[in-house]
Design a protein around this motif. Sequence first.
Motif, short mmCIF file in Angstrom:
data_model
loop_
_atom_site.label_atom_id
_atom_site.label_comp_id
_atom_site.label_asym_id
_atom_site.label_seq_id
_atom_site.Cartn_x
_atom_site.Cartn_y
_atom_site.Cartn_z
N GLU A 36 -11.86 61.28 34.94
CA GLU A 36 -11.28 60.57 36.09
C GLU A 36 -11.34 59.06 35.88
N LEU A 37 -12.46 58.56 35.33
CA LEU A 37 -12.56 57.13 35.03
C LEU A 37 -11.53 56.74 33.98
N ASN A 38 -11.37 57.56 32.97
CA ASN A 38 -10.38 57.27 31.93
C ASN A 38 -8.98 57.12 32.52
N GLN A 39 -8.66 57.99 33.46
CA GLN A 39 -7.34 57.94 34.10
C GLN A 39 -7.15 56.65 34.88
N LYS A 40 -8.20 56.21 35.57
CA LYS A 40 -8.11 54.98 36.35
C LYS A 40 -8.01 53.76 35.43
N MET A 41 -8.75 53.77 34.33
CA MET A 41 -8.66 52.65 33.39
C MET A 41 -7.28 52.58 32.76
N ALA A 42 -6.73 53.73 32.40
CA ALA A 42 -5.41 53.76 31.78
C ALA A 42 -4.33 53.25 32.73
N ALA A 43 -4.55 53.47 34.03
CA ALA A 43 -3.58 53.03 35.03
C ALA A 43 -3.79 51.58 35.45
N GLY A 44 -4.79 50.91 34.87
CA GLY A 44 -5.04 49.52 35.20
C GLY A 44 -5.76 49.30 36.51
N GLN A 45 -6.40 50.35 37.05
CA GLN A 45 -7.08 50.21 38.34
C GLN A 45 -8.49 49.63 38.21
N THR A 46 -9.08 49.70 37.01
CA THR A 46 -10.44 49.22 36.79
C THR A 46 -10.39 47.83 36.18
N GLN A 47 -11.00 46.86 36.87
CA GLN A 47 -10.98 45.48 36.41
C GLN A 47 -12.29 45.06 35.75
N ALA A 48 -13.36 45.79 36.04
CA ALA A 48 -14.65 45.48 35.44
C ALA A 48 -15.40 46.79 35.21
N LEU A 49 -15.97 46.93 34.02
CA LEU A 49 -16.70 48.14 33.65
C LEU A 49 -18.05 47.76 33.07
N LEU A 50 -19.12 48.29 33.67
CA LEU A 50 -20.47 48.08 33.17
C LEU A 50 -20.98 49.40 32.62
N ILE A 51 -21.60 49.37 31.44
CA ILE A 51 -21.98 50.60 30.75
C ILE A 51 -23.46 50.54 30.39
N TYR A 52 -24.17 51.63 30.72
CA TYR A 52 -25.61 51.67 30.46
C TYR A 52 -26.01 53.10 30.09
N GLY A 53 -26.61 53.26 28.91
CA GLY A 53 -27.21 54.53 28.53
C GLY A 53 -26.25 55.61 28.09
N THR A 54 -25.01 55.26 27.75
CA THR A 54 -24.06 56.28 27.32
C THR A 54 -23.09 55.67 26.31
N ASN A 55 -22.52 56.52 25.46
CA ASN A 55 -21.66 56.07 24.36
C ASN A 55 -20.40 56.93 24.29
N PRO A 56 -19.52 56.82 25.28
CA PRO A 56 -18.36 57.74 25.35
C PRO A 56 -17.33 57.53 24.25
#
Length: 735
Positions: A387-407
Amino acid sequence: MTTSNLDRRDFLKVLGISGAAATLAGCGHTSIESGVEEVISYVHPQDFVVPGIGVFYASTCAQCGSGCGIMGKVREGRVLKLEGNPESGISGGKICGLGQAGVQAHYNPDRLRTPMYQGEGGLIPVSWEKAHQILEQRLGPNSSLKGEQIAFLTDRVSGHQRVLLENFLETFDSTHHVTYDALSTATGRAATKAILGAEQPLWNIHEARLILSFGNDFLGSGISPVYMARQYALFRKAPRGTLIQIEPRMTLTGGNADRWYPIKPGTEGILALGIAHDLLQHEEFSRGVPQEVLDLVKNYDRDAVSDITGIGSDAVRLIAAQLWNNSPSLVIAGPSVEGHSYGFSNAAAVQLLNVILGNRGKTMEGQSEHPFPQLTPTLGSYQALAELNQKMAAGQTQALLIYGTNPVFTAPSHLPFAESMSKVPFKVAFVTHMDETAGQCDLILPLLSALEDFGTHVAEYQPNGVEVMLQQPLMEKLYPESKGYGDILLEVLKKRKPEAYAAFPDYYSYLKTAMVKAKPVFKVSDSDDHFWEDALRNGLVKWDGKPTTLEAKLPALTMPKPAELTTDYPFYFVPSIRADMRDGRHAYLPWLQESPETMTTVVWDSWVEIHPKTAEAMQIKEGDILQIQSATGSVRAKAYLFPGIQPDTVSMPLGQGHTQLGRFATGVGVNPYKILDPIFDGHTGELAMHATRVALRKTGEHQMVVKDEGPTTLQNGQKLVATLSADQAKLSKEI
């Protein structure tokens, strides 16, 4: 501390205390309160340095999500070794090999030592002053980000790290915390809840006379292997219990079983219904069972089940008889059951046996209600990442913080996470080591190791009430430019909501305030300082909750017949989970690379396991380089002939194949995640990790498989030890 614009309820929320716990906390006699007392920062622990003499300090292992309490041996200011904490109900003074490797994670030479920023020429080192300027510019009080424009992507996170994270998102009017687990058990949890009313019951292994495990590697890579191993030791004492393991590829638990049966992948639910069919012939089991369940299982007689599963009809009869004659029993399911397009039905059929056998309240109980639900771990899923991937691809996510995972490493190739992530304008990674995902971020922040930082943790599996585990530094930090995750978040929160957070000098002071404020919940009458000192000394605080009652539901199930193998893809593909590598995050640790895989003893590599009879038919020898081809992609690996696998199945271990994770992981082995087909569980939408079919092709190349097993009777061609087969040896005379 002065928080004049913050009322008591908001103050407790800031500290992660709400609901009934907030009521109790508000009634306690504590000296740290809003507007009453200043919170003093932790500066340096008092040193008790005696040359050559080690001192032990309690903390919490962060190598996996089990939440084991540990004791760190510190000598002359350096942590040397980790052991289990006897105060912990989870570890009970024990520790696994993965936990021991936490010391090497701390001293690893490839740790990130300074903030990095993505400039025009690539990543460049920057100062923390510059890093904070960038954070404030993008995420500070003047940021226009709101709601789902900002996302925080993590693996499971618990304790006050979770509280701070969600409080941080709340300042953006956001709840967009995405928890991703590359080894998600979401399908199994959903099925268990549908049958028993709880996602993860407590298993009283030591109370069982028989355990029937469908692919659950509870001694290796399961939910709490150290605790389960302790329970299993009691299970094996007189009167000795029996373990039956059914799975397509032998796990560590399967290797310890009394009986091990190789089953065709995806047919576990049909076998469970076949066993239920035999059990329900007895009135003591059929009494009260709904007619629709009786109608379902009547189609699964022994011969029909044997044809589908590859398990002999006599074995089906024997397993049912063992369950009938050995009560109480315990039936559990694992990843090989859940990882199919009908994984939910598979897992539900397995749990159905517990209801028929009356195991509730005997070998299965509900976990205690948690006094601090806001501290419990967030459990991840593949669906959340999709679901996050879909939102990023659609340009809906402007900032992403990542902790403890390596997708970027663990996402299958049919999910273009790296491509979608590139469309996010601002990306921040909190890491100890540069990995594939961090390498694509704009700002990379170096974290303290788990042995240098403060924190609280709450395990998913709580066998004895509830334990809130304390993590504390075992030594001063190695690299001056590394910082704690909690301290970084707190700095941003101070900018965004100063009236709530400015009074806390650092994360230590925040933690101490939160824990002391929660003291009444733990029914402790000590002074605040004594309570806090005892918590640090013991490494935990305990809440004596009681197990809850599980439900018993017998819903109608539909169990599709698995699709037959095709000539194009004639093998089932089973990715195996190593107890030390897990999803691949620990591959940078040479101790673990050097540790032999438990069933094959192979080290420092990837390999494909194939049954010896299948290999003979295909004229494959150990060490032959094979191409493993799915409909999605292909990888190349050495053949390893392994009798502990179903003949139509091939298996590869997860965790290797990194392109960026330090000198000890980069370029070692291949990444099986990338050949998984886009097949999903129909109920939960989770990736069906065991549903891929593959073909094998010989490349004509050959390399030696590096392993610990092998001939032990020869040295430089000279025979050292004579051996006899078991039928030739006269054991009575030998002994």
